[in-house]
Design a protein around this motif. Structure first.
Motif, PDB file in Angstrom:
ATOM      1  N   SER A 104     -33.444  21.311  82.858  1.00 18.04           N
ATOM      2  CA  SER A 104     -33.552  22.221  83.998  1.00 18.04           C
ATOM      3  C   SER A 104     -34.269  21.509  85.132  1.00 18.04           C
ATOM      4  CB  SER A 104     -34.311  23.492  83.610  1.00 18.04           C
ATOM      5  OG  SER A 104     -35.630  23.173  83.216  1.00 18.04           O
ATOM      6  N   ARG A 105     -34.153  22.035  86.348  1.00 19.08           N
ATOM      7  CA  ARG A 105     -34.737  21.318  87.481  1.00 19.08           C
ATOM      8  C   ARG A 105     -35.327  22.267  88.498  1.00 19.08           C
ATOM      9  NH1 ARG A 105     -29.357  21.420  90.002  1.00 19.08           N
ATOM     10  NH2 ARG A 105     -28.837  23.481  89.260  1.00 19.08           N
ATOM     11  N   VAL A 233     -29.476  16.199  79.668  1.00 18.77           N
ATOM     12  CA  VAL A 233     -30.614  15.490  80.254  1.00 18.77           C
ATOM     13  C   VAL A 233     -30.938  16.046  81.634  1.00 18.77           C
ATOM     14  CG1 VAL A 233     -31.443  13.239  81.063  1.00 18.77           C
ATOM     15  CG2 VAL A 233     -30.103  13.381  78.962  1.00 18.77           C
ATOM     16  N   ASP A 234     -29.892  16.346  82.426  1.00 24.42           N
ATOM     17  CA  ASP A 234     -30.074  16.782  83.808  1.00 24.42           C
ATOM     18  C   ASP A 234     -28.855  17.604  84.214  1.00 24.42           C
ATOM     19  OD1 ASP A 234     -30.629  17.047  86.524  1.00 24.42           O
ATOM     20  OD2 ASP A 234     -30.033  14.998  87.016  1.00 24.42           O
ATOM     21  N   THR A 235     -29.084  18.818  84.701  1.00 32.90           N
ATOM     22  CA  THR A 235     -27.971  19.702  85.070  1.00 32.90           C
ATOM     23  C   THR A 235     -27.646  19.684  86.565  1.00 32.90           C
ATOM     24  OG1 THR A 235     -29.490  21.585  85.316  1.00 32.90           O
ATOM     25  CG2 THR A 235     -28.487  21.260  83.155  1.00 32.90           C
ATOM     26  N   TRP A 265     -15.819  21.475  80.212  1.00 29.42           N
ATOM     27  CA  TRP A 265     -16.023  20.221  79.468  1.00 29.42           C
ATOM     28  C   TRP A 265     -16.622  19.146  80.377  1.00 29.42           C
ATOM     29  CZ3 TRP A 265     -13.657  15.498  80.540  1.00 29.42           C
ATOM     30  CH2 TRP A 265     -13.881  14.479  79.607  1.00 29.42           C
ATOM     31  N   ALA A 266     -16.058  18.994  81.576  1.00 25.34           N
ATOM     32  CA  ALA A 266     -16.534  17.957  82.501  1.00 25.34           C
ATOM     33  C   ALA A 266     -17.977  18.227  82.929  1.00 25.34           C
ATOM     34  CB  ALA A 266     -15.621  17.883  83.719  1.00 25.34           C
ATOM     35  N   ALA A 267     -18.312  19.500  83.165  1.00 27.31           N
ATOM     36  CA  ALA A 267     -19.682  19.850  83.549  1.00 27.31           C
ATOM     37  C   ALA A 267     -20.664  19.510  82.434  1.00 27.31           C
ATOM     38  CB  ALA A 267     -19.759  21.329  83.901  1.00 27.31           C
ATOM     39  N   ALA A 268     -20.280  19.790  81.193  1.00 25.19           N
ATOM     40  CA  ALA A 268     -21.149  19.459  80.060  1.00 25.19           C
ATOM     41  C   ALA A 268     -21.361  17.959  79.954  1.00 25.19           C
ATOM     42  CB  ALA A 268     -20.554  20.009  78.764  1.00 25.19           C
ATOM     43  N   ARG A 269     -20.304  17.196  80.156  1.00 24.15           N
ATOM     44  CA  ARG A 269     -20.426  15.741  80.098  1.00 24.15           C
ATOM     45  C   ARG A 269     -21.323  15.220  81.214  1.00 24.15           C
ATOM     46  NH1 ARG A 269     -16.735  12.636  77.507  1.00 24.15           N
ATOM     47  NH2 ARG A 269     -18.204  11.002  78.099  1.00 24.15           N
ATOM     48  N   CYS A 270     -21.235  15.834  82.384  1.00 26.85           N
ATOM     49  CA  CYS A 270     -22.062  15.425  83.520  1.00 26.85           C
ATOM     50  C   CYS A 270     -23.543  15.580  83.205  1.00 26.85           C
ATOM     51  CB  CYS A 270     -21.682  16.255  84.747  1.00 26.85           C
ATOM     52  SG  CYS A 270     -22.647  15.896  86.223  1.00 26.85           S
ATOM     53  N   SER A 271     -23.892  16.581  82.404  1.00 30.86           N
ATOM     54  CA  SER A 271     -25.294  16.884  82.127  1.00 30.86           C
ATOM     55  C   SER A 271     -25.984  15.855  81.237  1.00 30.86           C
ATOM     56  CB  SER A 271     -25.416  18.267  81.466  1.00 30.86           C
ATOM     57  OG  SER A 271     -25.015  18.227  80.098  1.00 30.86           O
TER      58      SER A 271
END
Length: 288
Positions: A104-105, A233-235, A265-271
């Motif tokens: 979270s940020r 790691v980072d959203t 799926w792509a959003a999860a990979r980005c995180s």
């Protein structure tokens, strides 16, 4: 050209922290990452990496951050002929504290100090998709009107701000963050938010809910799906990549259900990486 994007371009400085300090307290950070970002700009970078032709329109100053943003877009293959340099002004900048254990940020940001793009400064031509993150409300509304019926109009509604609601009757696709939907509805009701968007003329509505997944409404269907698993790691860039992947799915010719699954799926990979760009997955890795 495939996609025109209008909106935010920013230099992010992201720091990984073990937790957030209280008032008058200090907290040491581990890692500092400098990365260019912004919802519309990051979405176009992802689409460019996936082979789409993209043009970006936004505002920067004639400062160090502006030079970094211009160089980044050029390196990523995004046409930045619509990027306006306002002499004597400052570019958009953000400092982001990312909590290491959760991803979270907390974001502290300054909008560009230069004048917003005027409608006549937006390079409207032949595009398949128009994406806006709504920061420049007047130009977004007028550009959407000019492209209605000629391009798929997509709105990334991350923050409820003045002028955002005016995009609803013009949008083919309107996908909002959970915080936008909550502020707009006055309660936590993502399905109700989608229903309200559809009633205002939106053909495809959605609400992204982070680790809780997403809700989407299109045609006569409503989907409520969980998030894809990931070692988060980072959203920071997840919403940006969600929109990019949704657009990519439509440009590929997929139906809306498969497009939304690709987006999740792509959003999860980005995180799984720090920053908005490092975790953008390869298009070929997706198989559903």
């Amino acid at each position: 050209m495939d996609v025109l994007g209008l909106g935010q371009c920013v230099v992010d400085r992201l720091a990984l922290v073990d937790g957030y300090p209280g008032p008058d307290e200090k907290r040491e950070f581990e890692t500092m990452v400098v990365s260019c970002g912004g919802p519309a700009a990051t979405a176009l970078v992802a689409l460019s990496r996936w082979g789409r032709s993209c043009r970006f329109c936004g505002v920067v100053g004639d400062d160090e951050e502006g030079a970094l943003i211009r160089a980044d877009l050029a390196e990523e293959g995004v046409d930045a002929s619509g990027l306006i340099v306002r002499p004597g002004s400052r570019s958009q900048f953000a400092f982001i504290a990312v909590e290491k254990s959760r991803g979270s940020r907390r974001i502290f940001w300054r909008r560009p100090t230069g004048a917003a793009p005027r409608t006549e400064e937006v390079p409207v031509g032949e595009f398949k998709v128009f994406l806006t993150d709504g920061l420049f409300a007047e130009a977004s509304v007028e550009t959407a009107r000019r492209l209605t019926g000629r391009a798929l109009v997509v709105v990334d509604a991350g923050t409820l701000r003045e002028g955002t609601e005016a995009m609803l009757p013009l949008a083919d696709v309107f996908v909002a963050s959970a915080s936008f939907a909550r502020a707009w509805m006055g309660r936590d009701d993502p399905a109700g938010a989608c229903e309200r968007m559809r009633a205002m003329g939106v053909k495809v509505a959605g609400v992204t809910r982070g680790e809780q997944g997403y809700v989407a409404s299109f045609e006569d269907r409503t989907l409520e799906r969980p998030a894809h698993s990931a070692k988060t790691v980072d959203t920071t860039g997840c919403g940006d990549i969600f929109h990019a992947a949704l657009i990519e799915g439509q440009l590929t010719g997929w139906d809306w259900e498969r497009s939304f699954e690709f987006a999740a799926w792509a959003a999860a990979r980005c995180s799984t990486r720090v920053g908005t760009r490092a975790g953008i997955p390869a298009r070929t890795e997706f198989a559903v």
